[in-house]
Design a protein around this motif. Sequence first.
Motif, PDB file in Angstrom:
ATOM      1  N   ARG A 219      13.151   3.342  -0.412  1.00 42.47           N
ATOM      2  CA  ARG A 219      12.572   4.123   0.679  1.00 42.47           C
ATOM      3  C   ARG A 219      13.647   4.487   1.700  1.00 42.47           C
ATOM      4  O   ARG A 219      13.722   5.634   2.174  1.00 42.47           O
TER       5      ARG A 219
ATOM      6  N   GLY B 248       0.813  -1.210   0.000  1.00 39.71           N
ATOM      7  CA  GLY B 248       0.000   0.000   0.000  1.00 39.71           C
ATOM      8  C   GLY B 248       0.843   1.255   0.000  1.00 39.71           C
ATOM      9  O   GLY B 248       2.042   1.237   0.250  1.00 39.71           O
ATOM     10  N   GLY B 249       0.205   2.387  -0.328  1.00 42.11           N
ATOM     11  CA  GLY B 249       0.912   3.663  -0.362  1.00 42.11           C
ATOM     12  C   GLY B 249       1.706   3.828  -1.642  1.00 42.11           C
ATOM     13  O   GLY B 249       1.341   3.307  -2.705  1.00 42.11           O
ATOM     14  N   GLU B 250       2.818   4.585  -1.575  1.00 46.51           N
ATOM     15  CA  GLU B 250       3.653   4.802  -2.744  1.00 46.51           C
ATOM     16  C   GLU B 250       4.257   3.478  -3.223  1.00 46.51           C
ATOM     17  O   GLU B 250       4.605   2.620  -2.417  1.00 46.51           O
TER      18      GLU B 250
END
Length: 366
Positions: A353, A344-346
């Motif tokens: 990251r 989920g997310g970017e």
Amino acid sequence: MSLLTLDVSKCVHTSNKFAICDKCVQACPVQTIHLENSAISFTPSECVGCGGCNAVCPTAAYTLDDFNPMNYIFQFLEDEKSVLTCKDENFPCIASLSVEELLSVALISSEKITLDVGPCAECEIAKTNLAVINNRAEEVNFLLEAMQQEKSLNVAALNLEIKKESDTLSRRKLLSKEGVKTAISIKQQLQNEVDASDTNVKTHTVTAKDIMKIKEKNIPDRRSLLLMAMKRAKVPEMYHTISVEDISFISQKDLDETTCTNCQMCYRICPTGALSSDHRGSKIDFNPLACVQCHSCHDVCEPHSLTLRKTFSLSTFFEPKIETLVRFDIKRCDECGNFFAYQGGEKICNRCRIEEEEAKELWGIQ
């Protein structure tokens, strides 16, 4: 005279600096095996050739030049013997056979097998090895009963006739009290017959050939023997589940998919291929019959997502199957283009990251 060697490609410390396995160190009755900075070392001149290190090593990384457990077992079964005794000059010590090998012999043999511990009364290394022998026999008998097999191992001190020894140094003499105390001096007298380097502490360096062997991911021969023996075993009426503490050489695993980062280290580090994935890394599969309970996969799992299941189902031996521990939603990272487990997310992989967070900290960006 026995010469002990270590195949570094099989030792879990070679591929995993975080490995905690020290079973060979604990098992050595003369304390010549040492573990320091993830490296195994030993002094060949101090080794008494009992074979206990190889029997306890999950990956069977040790060998003796004058004793091969598999060859001995096949000859033992072919000769239809019923007594395992170190009075047999071809056999170093009962502790040289692992739980798997003893279980296999009990299952395959048409005779009830007796472990002769009579010679232990006059053997210096029995201070360590006798307890090992009794514990293995207890585990084998527990498993045979749980599998509903009408077989068992008997442990007894037999008064067998000792074979006439030859003029050359016999293994029984080497393992006697006198032999243990004088093993170093005896080998020094015979040093012209062995390589001079064998009298020094042996440390092991990893070669390119070793790295290639690590990638092969093979199960030990004794596991193949056990799988063959299980095919001859009577299928029980019901399958019992036992505590993981009651079985020392195999396991079942659980994986917490909420904390697993799909770093891939567990199946990359597994020496037997018990843990595996597909070409995209979209899942982690587990084959318990290939697991040797070396604990290496757990040692590299930083979030401790991978754990030993507290119970073990004996159905694994009779109805084997590969279990998928977790499946991942695989996406391409927007930064590097590599596949990663998307949560989920970017759409940014964990490596990118971390690099982004380090860059922001370096530049003072909040």
